[in-house]
Motif scaffolding. Structure first.
Motif, PDB file in Angstrom:
ATOM      1  N   GLU A 100     -11.455 -42.002  55.292  1.00  0.00           N
ATOM      2  CA  GLU A 100     -10.822 -40.999  56.157  1.00  0.00           C
ATOM      3  C   GLU A 100      -9.499 -41.492  56.727  1.00  0.00           C
ATOM      4  O   GLU A 100      -8.641 -40.686  57.109  1.00  0.00           O
ATOM      5  CB  GLU A 100     -11.781 -40.603  57.283  1.00  0.00           C
ATOM      6  CG  GLU A 100     -12.984 -39.808  56.785  1.00  0.00           C
ATOM      7  CD  GLU A 100     -13.958 -39.456  57.897  1.00  0.00           C
ATOM      8  OE1 GLU A 100     -13.843 -40.078  58.986  1.00  0.00           O
ATOM      9  OE2 GLU A 100     -14.818 -38.577  57.684  1.00  0.00           O
ATOM     10  N   SER A 101      -9.304 -42.822  56.770  1.00  0.00           N
ATOM     11  CA  SER A 101      -8.057 -43.356  57.324  1.00  0.00           C
ATOM     12  C   SER A 101      -6.918 -43.346  56.302  1.00  0.00           C
ATOM     13  O   SER A 101      -5.737 -43.384  56.686  1.00  0.00           O
ATOM     14  CB  SER A 101      -8.273 -44.796  57.809  1.00  0.00           C
ATOM     15  OG  SER A 101      -8.405 -45.694  56.704  1.00  0.00           O
ATOM     16  N   VAL A 102      -7.255 -43.299  55.027  1.00  0.00           N
ATOM     17  CA  VAL A 102      -6.218 -43.434  53.990  1.00  0.00           C
ATOM     18  C   VAL A 102      -5.165 -42.335  54.068  1.00  0.00           C
ATOM     19  O   VAL A 102      -3.952 -42.623  54.035  1.00  0.00           O
ATOM     20  CB  VAL A 102      -6.858 -43.499  52.585  1.00  0.00           C
ATOM     21  CG1 VAL A 102      -5.771 -43.427  51.511  1.00  0.00           C
ATOM     22  CG2 VAL A 102      -7.666 -44.784  52.438  1.00  0.00           C
ATOM     23  N   PRO A 103      -5.528 -41.030  54.188  1.00  0.00           N
ATOM     24  CA  PRO A 103      -4.474 -40.001  54.248  1.00  0.00           C
ATOM     25  C   PRO A 103      -3.507 -40.182  55.415  1.00  0.00           C
ATOM     26  O   PRO A 103      -2.333 -39.796  55.321  1.00  0.00           O
ATOM     27  CB  PRO A 103      -5.269 -38.695  54.387  1.00  0.00           C
ATOM     28  CG  PRO A 103      -6.594 -39.006  53.757  1.00  0.00           C
ATOM     29  CD  PRO A 103      -6.869 -40.422  54.123  1.00  0.00           C
ATOM     30  N   ASP A 104      -3.980 -40.760  56.557  1.00  0.00           N
ATOM     31  CA  ASP A 104      -3.095 -40.988  57.697  1.00  0.00           C
ATOM     32  C   ASP A 104      -2.117 -42.126  57.416  1.00  0.00           C
ATOM     33  O   ASP A 104      -0.965 -42.096  57.871  1.00  0.00           O
ATOM     34  CB  ASP A 104      -3.919 -41.324  58.950  1.00  0.00           C
ATOM     35  CG  ASP A 104      -4.778 -40.155  59.399  1.00  0.00           C
ATOM     36  OD1 ASP A 104      -4.365 -38.996  59.156  1.00  0.00           O
ATOM     37  OD2 ASP A 104      -5.858 -40.402  59.966  1.00  0.00           O
ATOM     38  N   TYR A 150      -2.343 -38.679  49.965  1.00  0.00           N
ATOM     39  CA  TYR A 150      -3.721 -38.866  49.543  1.00  0.00           C
ATOM     40  C   TYR A 150      -4.609 -37.838  50.226  1.00  0.00           C
ATOM     41  O   TYR A 150      -4.342 -37.413  51.358  1.00  0.00           O
ATOM     42  CB  TYR A 150      -4.215 -40.271  49.891  1.00  0.00           C
ATOM     43  CG  TYR A 150      -3.750 -41.333  48.910  1.00  0.00           C
ATOM     44  CD1 TYR A 150      -4.585 -41.797  47.912  1.00  0.00           C
ATOM     45  CD2 TYR A 150      -2.457 -41.852  48.992  1.00  0.00           C
ATOM     46  CE1 TYR A 150      -4.157 -42.766  47.010  1.00  0.00           C
ATOM     47  CE2 TYR A 150      -2.015 -42.822  48.096  1.00  0.00           C
ATOM     48  CZ  TYR A 150      -2.883 -43.274  47.111  1.00  0.00           C
ATOM     49  OH  TYR A 150      -2.450 -44.211  46.225  1.00  0.00           O
ATOM     50  N   VAL A 151      -5.697 -37.447  49.549  1.00  0.00           N
ATOM     51  CA  VAL A 151      -6.662 -36.511  50.122  1.00  0.00           C
ATOM     52  C   VAL A 151      -8.041 -37.164  50.062  1.00  0.00           C
ATOM     53  O   VAL A 151      -8.409 -37.755  49.044  1.00  0.00           O
ATOM     54  CB  VAL A 151      -6.692 -35.178  49.350  1.00  0.00           C
ATOM     55  CG1 VAL A 151      -7.674 -34.212  50.015  1.00  0.00           C
ATOM     56  CG2 VAL A 151      -5.295 -34.562  49.288  1.00  0.00           C
ATOM     57  N   LEU A 166     -11.242 -40.392  46.997  1.00  0.00           N
ATOM     58  CA  LEU A 166      -9.846 -40.115  47.309  1.00  0.00           C
ATOM     59  C   LEU A 166      -9.163 -39.531  46.075  1.00  0.00           C
ATOM     60  O   LEU A 166      -9.483 -39.901  44.938  1.00  0.00           O
ATOM     61  CB  LEU A 166      -9.109 -41.394  47.726  1.00  0.00           C
ATOM     62  CG  LEU A 166      -9.609 -42.123  48.974  1.00  0.00           C
ATOM     63  CD1 LEU A 166      -9.026 -43.542  49.033  1.00  0.00           C
ATOM     64  CD2 LEU A 166      -9.260 -41.338  50.238  1.00  0.00           C
ATOM     65  N   LEU A 167      -8.223 -38.634  46.311  1.00  0.00           N
ATOM     66  CA  LEU A 167      -7.372 -38.115  45.241  1.00  0.00           C
ATOM     67  C   LEU A 167      -5.957 -38.575  45.543  1.00  0.00           C
ATOM     68  O   LEU A 167      -5.427 -38.317  46.630  1.00  0.00           O
ATOM     69  CB  LEU A 167      -7.433 -36.588  45.179  1.00  0.00           C
ATOM     70  CG  LEU A 167      -6.635 -35.938  44.039  1.00  0.00           C
ATOM     71  CD1 LEU A 167      -7.256 -36.262  42.681  1.00  0.00           C
ATOM     72  CD2 LEU A 167      -6.542 -34.414  44.236  1.00  0.00           C
TER      73      LEU A 167
END
Length: 564
Positions: free
Chosen positions: A406-410, A415-416, A438-439
């Protein structure tokens, strides 16, 4: 007389083993009966070529073609047409090695026992483009099975489904990858294809200096270059060289040949004579007998029967000294002979010595099990990359897997996160299918796992197979995933008819240990290679990366940096 305007010609080059680089030695290996059959003329063009060389020319003649009698019986028309096939054989020594090139039927004059069986294949795995494989022939020991794959347009080797640790590659062809030879001097684009097995088939220079230079270029590749990483598995399965071990294997096979039935023995067509096998209409086999047994195909049953009736200790030798002659016509006359070899070349056998397993194929012993770990390790090293194609942040060691995803898109815009955001179908009604964690911005599926043991990674790899299979074969799942992406990423939907082309396994080991072939759990290595084989056969590239670990969240690290 018309002559070629091109400077090259497609020929098959052989390298000969155990032949001294002299004209006399070259002549001594030739079969006198074969030379007589073609009414051979001998030439010694050493001065012209600048290296020791022997040229043999002649022709295979029949006063009446084998089909004439048949067509007369079929039509009532009297037909009598002769057959005359030319034969040329050039043998030359370059830098101490002896090579041979056949012209028309001249290749039939090269004795099988002097051919270096790995010559062509060894060159190809060093110089062919692994993304442009056009033909591949592999043999699976233990059942006489040979797989022939033809892809005229070329395909990546990983898409062909070769089981590296369990199959022996016997021939490989593809696009030649950059080498300075005669064909490249005028037009670099002319270098298009090369095939390698026992011989090496490619375009070679016609003029004497060019031919010798091309042979030297080939020898230089074999001497100085390693196989390309994607094809090095071909050399993991190597012939047994230990003479004492070979003697023990022959003795064990001799015992097996006396058993009824003779288990683990099958037929395997010699790798460099598939064309002759396909053209043959009669097979004459002799195993310690005065008369040959004539059949319309190679008869393993007859061979095993003849071996069984020999004295113990002489059965293997009976096959080694026995002969199989292929004829182009059922009448099996002298003028119809295509090729003669020893019986042993037609036998595949599996022999066990304690826990070790060996195979006899094409007259050569191999130990398959010894190659297994090497092949697995080589594949794992290929899959684990030190230069990831996706950019993921470091994993804070105190965070759970969902926290990281959940932290990756931020931290990485574009990234989604689809962790636990599953796609439901008629087949997956319950919790649905998790397509990815993740996409990436360029639509790469990323599967994330923090693994303390191999069980977690087995689950990850299994999940990936189910996800990809579902996307590829369920339109319902494809539409469902596309809707989720469109909702999560407004203005940047998936392409119409999206098919995943790549999947990345992003793994955090234990407490942040670097991910390498040495640190990945042994069982997981095997599972990873099997998973990659499945996915790559479906056209999905596989990449494995290690996630870096940190004890401090990125925001805190930034504060500390500013304070400093």
């Amino acid at each position: 007389m018309a002559t070629s305007t091109s400077g090259t010609s497609k020929r098959t080059l052989y390298r000969l083993s155990g032949v001294a680089p002299t004209v006399d030695a070259m002549f001594d290996v030739l079969d006198p009966a074969r030379l007589e059959a073609v009414d051979a003329e001998l030439h010694v063009p050493e001065e012209w070529l600048g290296v020791p060389a022997l040229l043999v020319t002649g022709s295979f003649e029949q006063s009446v073609a084998s089909w004439c009698g048949e067509i007369t019986r079929t039509t009532g028309c009297e037909v009598s047409r002769p057959v005359n096939r030319s034969a040329g054989l050039l043998m030359l020594a370059v830098d101490g090695e002896v090579y041979a090139i056949g012209y028309d039927q001249g290749f039939r004059l090269v004795p099988d026992w002097v051919k270096d069986r790995r010559f062509g294949l060894s060159f190809v795995i060093r110089r062919v483009d692994p993304a442009q494989i056009r033909d591949l022939v592999s043999h699976t020991p233990g059942g006489g099975r040979t797989d022939i794959t033809l892809v005229p347009g070329g395909a990546p080797v990983w898409s062909l489904g070769v089981q590296e640790h369990a199959q022996i590659v016997r021939r490989l062809g593809g696009r030649l990858d950059g080498i300075q030879m005669t064909i490249a001097q005028d037009d670099r684009t002319k270098i298009s294809s090369v095939e390698g097995g026992t011989g090496l088939r490619m375009r070679l220079g016609i003029d004497a200096p060019d031919l010798v230079a091309d042979i030297r270029a080939i020898a230089r590749v074999l001497r100085d270059e390693a196989p390309v990483p994607e094809l090095e598995f071909v050399e993991h399965i190597v012939p047994v060289k230990d003479a004492d071990l070979v003697t023990r294997l022959e003795a064990r096979l001799d015992d097996m040949l006396g058993e009824m039935p003779a288990a683990r023995i099958a037929v395997a067509v010699p790798s460099d004579h598939w064309d002759d096998y396909g053209a043959a209409q009669a097979f004459a086999t002799k195993v310690h007998s005065k008369e040959a047994r004539l059949t319309d195909d190679f008869s393993l049953e007859y061979v095993l029967h003849r071996a069984r009736v020999q004295k113990a200790g002489t059965r293997f030798a009976a096959l080694r000294d026995g002969t199989v002659t292929l004829y182009a016509h059922t009448r099996a006359q002298k003028g119809d002979v295509l090729w003669t070899s020893n019986v042993l070349r037609w036998i595949e056998a599996e022999v066990a010595l304690g826990p070790r397993r060996f195979f006899l194929l094409d007259g050569q012993w191999y130990e398959i099990g010894e190659a297994y770990l090497e092949a697995i390790r080589a594949q794992v090293e290929r899959l684990i990359t030190g230069t990831p194609s996706v950019d993921l942040p470091a994993w804070v060691l105190g965070d759970k897997e969902r926290d990281f995803n959940e932290s990756v898109p931020d931290l990485r815009p574009g990234y989604v996160c689809f962790d636990r955001d599953n796609v439901r179908t008629a087949l997956h009604r319950g919790n649905g299918v998790e397509i990815c964690d993740l996409l990436s911005p360029d639509d790469v599926l990323v599967m994330v796992k923090r693994a303390k043991g191999s069980d977690a990674l087995s689950h990850l790899f299994g999940q990936a197979v189910v996800a990809i299979q579902t996307l590829l074969h369920s339109p319902e799942a494809g539409h469902g995933f596309a809707r989720k992406v469109a909702a999560a990423r407004p203005g940047r939907p998936l392409p119409e008819g999206f098919r995943p082309s790549k999947i990345v396994f992003a793994i955090l080991l234990k407490s942040g240990t670097d991910l390498t072939a040495d640190t990945l759990f042994p069982f997981s290595q095997v599972t990873l290679v099997q998973t990659a084989k499945i996915l790559e056969a479906w056209g999905v590239e596989v990449e494995v990366i290690g996630i870096q670990a940190t004890a401090v969240p990125p925001s805190r690290a930034g504060i500390r940096h500013l304070a400093a």
